[in-house]
Design a protein around this motif. Structure first.
Motif, PDB file in Angstrom:
ATOM      1  N   ALA A   1      39.644  23.220  16.793  1.00  0.00           N
ATOM      2  CA  ALA A   1      40.335  24.528  18.076  1.00  0.00           C
ATOM      3  C   ALA A   1      38.685  25.869  17.618  1.00  0.00           C
ATOM      4  O   ALA A   1      39.405  26.368  18.106  1.00  0.00           O
ATOM      5  N   LEU A   2      39.184  25.930  16.675  1.00  0.00           N
ATOM      6  CA  LEU A   2      38.508  26.610  15.995  1.00  0.00           C
ATOM      7  C   LEU A   2      37.461  26.939  15.105  1.00  0.00           C
ATOM      8  O   LEU A   2      36.350  26.979  14.030  1.00  0.00           O
ATOM      9  N   SER A   3      36.639  25.596  15.394  1.00  0.00           N
ATOM     10  CA  SER A   3      35.556  25.229  15.236  1.00  0.00           C
ATOM     11  C   SER A   3      34.167  26.465  15.150  1.00  0.00           C
ATOM     12  O   SER A   3      33.893  26.894  15.831  1.00  0.00           O
ATOM     13  N   GLY A   4      33.853  26.236  13.963  1.00  0.00           N
ATOM     14  CA  GLY A   4      32.668  27.419  13.460  1.00  0.00           C
ATOM     15  C   GLY A   4      33.346  28.943  13.582  1.00  0.00           C
ATOM     16  O   GLY A   4      32.107  29.215  12.940  1.00  0.00           O
ATOM     17  N   VAL A   5      34.386  29.180  13.061  1.00  0.00           N
ATOM     18  CA  VAL A   5      34.782  29.736  12.507  1.00  0.00           C
ATOM     19  C   VAL A   5      35.700  29.607  11.335  1.00  0.00           C
ATOM     20  O   VAL A   5      36.123  28.840  10.479  1.00  0.00           O
ATOM     21  N   THR A   6      35.725  31.072  10.353  1.00  0.00           N
ATOM     22  CA  THR A   6      35.451  30.629   8.435  1.00  0.00           C
ATOM     23  C   THR A   6      37.457  30.621   8.902  1.00  0.00           C
ATOM     24  O   THR A   6      37.802  31.701   9.267  1.00  0.00           O
ATOM     25  N   LEU A   7      37.474  29.362   8.234  1.00  0.00           N
ATOM     26  CA  LEU A   7      38.992  29.175   8.452  1.00  0.00           C
ATOM     27  C   LEU A   7      39.390  28.993   7.217  1.00  0.00           C
ATOM     28  O   LEU A   7      39.036  28.488   5.820  1.00  0.00           O
ATOM     29  N   LEU A   8      40.897  29.686   6.272  1.00  0.00           N
ATOM     30  CA  LEU A   8      41.716  30.368   5.260  1.00  0.00           C
ATOM     31  C   LEU A   8      42.322  28.874   5.091  1.00  0.00           C
ATOM     32  O   LEU A   8      43.422  28.735   6.370  1.00  0.00           O
ATOM     33  N   ALA A   9      42.550  28.115   3.503  1.00  0.00           N
ATOM     34  CA  ALA A   9      43.955  27.444   3.723  1.00  0.00           C
ATOM     35  C   ALA A   9      44.701  27.674   2.732  1.00  0.00           C
ATOM     36  O   ALA A   9      44.060  27.785   2.268  1.00  0.00           O
ATOM     37  N   ASN A  10      46.476  27.805   3.249  1.00  0.00           N
ATOM     38  CA  ASN A  10      47.001  28.305   1.597  1.00  0.00           C
ATOM     39  C   ASN A  10      47.666  27.031   1.461  1.00  0.00           C
ATOM     40  O   ASN A  10      48.639  26.445   2.032  1.00  0.00           O
ATOM     41  N   MET A  11      47.900  27.083   0.127  1.00  0.00           N
ATOM     42  CA  MET A  11      48.453  25.501  -0.439  1.00  0.00           C
ATOM     43  C   MET A  11      49.356  25.947  -1.358  1.00  0.00           C
ATOM     44  O   MET A  11      48.829  26.849  -2.420  1.00  0.00           O
ATOM     45  N   VAL A  12      50.400  26.059  -1.138  1.00  0.00           N
ATOM     46  CA  VAL A  12      51.336  25.646  -2.002  1.00  0.00           C
ATOM     47  C   VAL A  12      52.293  25.646  -2.206  1.00  0.00           C
ATOM     48  O   VAL A  12      52.915  24.619  -1.275  1.00  0.00           O
ATOM     49  N   GLU A  13      52.573  24.762  -3.336  1.00  0.00           N
ATOM     50  CA  GLU A  13      53.118  23.566  -3.631  1.00  0.00           C
ATOM     51  C   GLU A  13      54.970  23.864  -2.956  1.00  0.00           C
ATOM     52  O   GLU A  13      55.349  24.811  -4.316  1.00  0.00           O
ATOM     53  N   GLY A  14      55.279  22.991  -2.684  1.00  0.00           N
ATOM     54  CA  GLY A  14      56.661  23.001  -2.302  1.00  0.00           C
ATOM     55  C   GLY A  14      56.866  23.871  -0.503  1.00  0.00           C
ATOM     56  O   GLY A  14      58.020  24.187  -0.071  1.00  0.00           O
TER      57      GLY A  14
END
Length: 279
Positions: A199-212
């Motif tokens: 949906a947000l192609s071309g946008v700089t996206l952040l992914a937050n990886m939190v175990e648990g």
């Protein structure tokens, strides 16, 4: 001191994702600074726990974060992205916070759309302000920065109570308002990450990886393929440190001081004694 904001902003244009581990105090930041990351991430969760001995539940102030940012940026070479929760208030407070963070030496600021008091993004019960108010806050933050290379990370917590479509629409409007990085907090499945990327192609996206946490842990290559170019691990090192501290204190209480640890000379080097001698 952290100054090379332009390099980090240009790095966002590359296909290879930026990996930013969480730091939370001087020692963690000094050690991370030597590990050749493109950026470091100062989480409110980490600062609240390490500075205030309290949970990430709205206790932090802009002054608390200013102290920690300026302290770290005095010694760091790696650009630091710093969490600012809700901007610590409405638009006026958000503008002030942007100015404070920029002057303190951060390379960027993260601002979210939760109601005050906020809570950790992986704890249930988050409520958000209206979409219009959230967009206005991000627009104000963008306009407030003096250095165009100072990054504005716009986060929405709308997924939990308003659904993924609303979160994506907020992300789209945050991007239109000038935010450099869009952070849709806690997607709840691999399919949701994929939907955000599409949906947000071309946008700089952040992914937050939190175990648990509420989101699945996905491989970096997979996240990059979906379109996420900024990946943070805000509490991974802190959780590892907590496990080591529990073990070490239990052993000391039992009278055991033989557990493997860095030498005192190494520890003194890590906290900066060697550099201090040169001044």
């Amino acid at each position: 001191m952290t100054r090379d904001r332009a390099h980090l902003k240009q790095r966002l244009l590359q296909a290879e994702p930026i990996i930013a581990p969480g730091v939370y105090d001087g020692l963690s930041a000094r050690i991370a600074d030597k590990a050749n990351f493109d950026a470091l991430y100062l989480s409110g969760y980490g600062v609240s726990a390490s500075l205030l001995a309290r949970p990430d539940n709205g206790y932090l102030s802009a002054d608390d974060m200013q102290f920690r940012i300026s302290t770290l940026c005095d010694v760091l070479q790696t650009p630091l992205i710093a969490d600012a929760d809700t901007g610590f208030g409405d638009i006026a407070e958000t503008i002030s916070t942007v100015n404070i963070y920029e002057k303190a030496g951060a390379a960027g600021i993260q601002i979210e759309d939760q109601k005050i008091p906020k809570i950790c993004g992986h704890i249930p019960g988050r409520e958000v302000i209206s979409r219009e108010a959230a967009v206005d806050k991000i627009s104000a933050a963008v306009a407030a920065r003096e250095d165009s290379d100072f990054l504005i990370v716009a986060r929405t917590d709308a997924r939990e109570q308003h659904g993924l479509d609303e979160a994506i629409e907020r992300g789209r409007q945050f991007h239109a308002a000038g935010a450099d990085i869009i952070f849709i907090e806690s997607p709840e499945s691999e399919a949701e990450f994929a939907a955000i990327g599409a949906a947000l192609s071309g946008v700089t996206l952040l992914a937050n990886m939190v175990e648990g946490g509420r989101s699945p842990l996905l491989a970096r290559a997979q996240l990059a393929e979906m379109g996420f170019r900024f990946i943070i691990y805000p509490v991974a090192v802190m959780a590892t440190t907590a496990a080591s501290l529990q073990k070490a204190y239990a052993q000391l209480a039992a009278g055991d001081v033989q557990e493997e640890r860095v030498s005192f000379d190494k520890l003194s080097q890590l906290v900066g004694f060697e550099a201090a001698k040169k001044h």
